[in-house]
Structures are given as C-alpha cells and as structure tokens.
Scaffold this motif. Sequence first.
Motif, short mmCIF file in Angstrom:
data_model
loop_
_atom_site.label_atom_id
_atom_site.label_comp_id
_atom_site.label_asym_id
_atom_site.label_seq_id
_atom_site.Cartn_x
_atom_site.Cartn_y
_atom_site.Cartn_z
N ASP A 9 3.85 -7.83 -3.96
CA ASP A 9 4.65 -8.52 -4.97
C ASP A 9 3.74 -9.32 -5.90
OD1 ASP A 9 7.27 -9.59 -6.00
OD2 ASP A 9 6.38 -11.47 -5.32
N VAL A 50 3.15 -5.49 -8.09
CA VAL A 50 4.41 -5.04 -8.68
C VAL A 50 5.21 -6.25 -9.15
CG1 VAL A 50 6.58 -3.82 -8.25
CG2 VAL A 50 4.45 -3.01 -7.21
N TYR A 63 10.35 -6.06 -10.30
CA TYR A 63 11.56 -6.57 -9.65
C TYR A 63 11.50 -8.09 -9.62
CZ TYR A 63 11.16 -1.82 -7.75
OH TYR A 63 11.01 -0.47 -7.60
N GLN A 108 9.46 -8.13 -4.97
CA GLN A 108 9.17 -6.93 -4.20
C GLN A 108 9.12 -7.44 -2.77
OE1 GLN A 108 8.55 -4.31 -1.94
NE2 GLN A 108 6.75 -5.58 -1.75
N ASN A 132 9.40 5.68 -0.68
CA ASN A 132 9.70 4.36 -1.25
C ASN A 132 8.41 3.67 -1.68
OD1 ASN A 132 10.14 1.16 -0.37
ND2 ASN A 132 11.70 2.05 -1.72
N TRP A 133 7.37 3.73 -0.86
CA TRP A 133 6.09 3.13 -1.23
C TRP A 133 5.59 3.73 -2.54
CZ3 TRP A 133 1.10 4.57 -2.31
CH2 TRP A 133 0.16 3.56 -2.32
N VAL A 149 7.81 2.41 -5.53
CA VAL A 149 7.53 1.00 -5.86
C VAL A 149 6.14 0.88 -6.47
CG1 VAL A 149 7.20 -1.32 -4.88
CG2 VAL A 149 9.13 0.10 -4.13
N ARG A 159 5.62 1.56 -10.11
CA ARG A 159 6.12 0.54 -11.04
C ARG A 159 5.15 -0.63 -11.22
NH1 ARG A 159 12.00 0.78 -11.69
NH2 ARG A 159 12.71 2.62 -10.58
#
Length: 182
Positions: A86, A116, A119, A122, A168-169, A172, A175
């Motif tokens: 994150d 990331v 969001y 994260q 999923n990794w 994410v 992004r």
Amino acid sequence: MKSFRSFCAAIAIAACAIIPASAFAGDADVQVAFSPDGGGEALVLSTIQSARQSIRLLAYSFTAAPVVRALIAAKRRGVDVAVTVDYRNNIQEDRSGKARAALGALVNANIPVTVVGAYPLQHSKFLAVDSAVIQTGSYNYSQQALYNSENVIVLRGRPDIERAYLSNWNDVTARGQRYSAQ
C-alpha cells in the motif's frame, strides 16, 4: 446489538456461499497461528523459508525486519520474489521511515517492489508461494504484528486457490508503480 448479530450472521452465510466446504476437501493441508503469543510470525517465516520457486507478497503494512530478512534470503537461494504494498501506509504516512527502510532493503537486494495508491487502502495481506501455498489472514507484515491480535492461515495443496490469489496479486500490482530506494 441485535443488528450487529444479524450483520454477523449475514456475513457468515455469505462466506459459506462464496467458499463451499467442499473447497477444502481433498489433500489440502491447513495450518493456523496467532499473534502475539501463538506463533503467527513463525508460521509466516516458515512459509517464506519453504519457498523454492516463487514468492508474491501483497501487504498493507510492511516494516517487519524478520520478514525482510527472510525474503532477501529466499532471493539469495534463487527464489523469484516480488512485493507489492500500500502506498499510503508505507510511503505517504511513513513518519518513522521504517517502511521505506524495509522496502529499500528489498530493492537493494534486487527484489522488485511495487507501491499501489489506486485504492483508498490496499489492505490485502498474503503470500503466494510456489503455485501451491497461500499464507493469508489479518497478520500485517509489520513490527506491530508481534504485539497485536493477528491471525495467520496457511493453505497447501490447493493450486486452484493459489492461482486465484496470484491473479489478484497481478491485478493489484498492475495498478501500482515500481518503487526505487532513495
């Protein structure tokens, strides 16, 4: 209080619908541990140490020196290691510098690190190891995880679930932006 119980019941029912009991049938091996005194960090470290091919880590908080050392040791053994974290928690709000130091140590060991910020948070926390092992739970890869109430679960023998986590990794991580130590 009644509405809280109703909410919890709804979550439990939804979870059963999402992950049927049959998903854990067969040859799956499940281990659990807890922090602060129930072996949470030891299970995380042994999962990292068990890697022979690849590790993909997705973290909210990343300041745990033992985890950093274990990932660097895995890289030195020839394991393909990559980490995504994150942005807000590890860069923007890293007042102590501990997260940047941890991420810098990984980068200096030639481990790719992605931050990331796409969001608000994260907040996922997991390791995908060797296309067959998932370590997940509330455990943050942080110094505080030793003292907090945290849980760790490791699932082995379900490559289909590992593939879902790895997917999923990848989503994410795509992004985010590559981190470079300063």
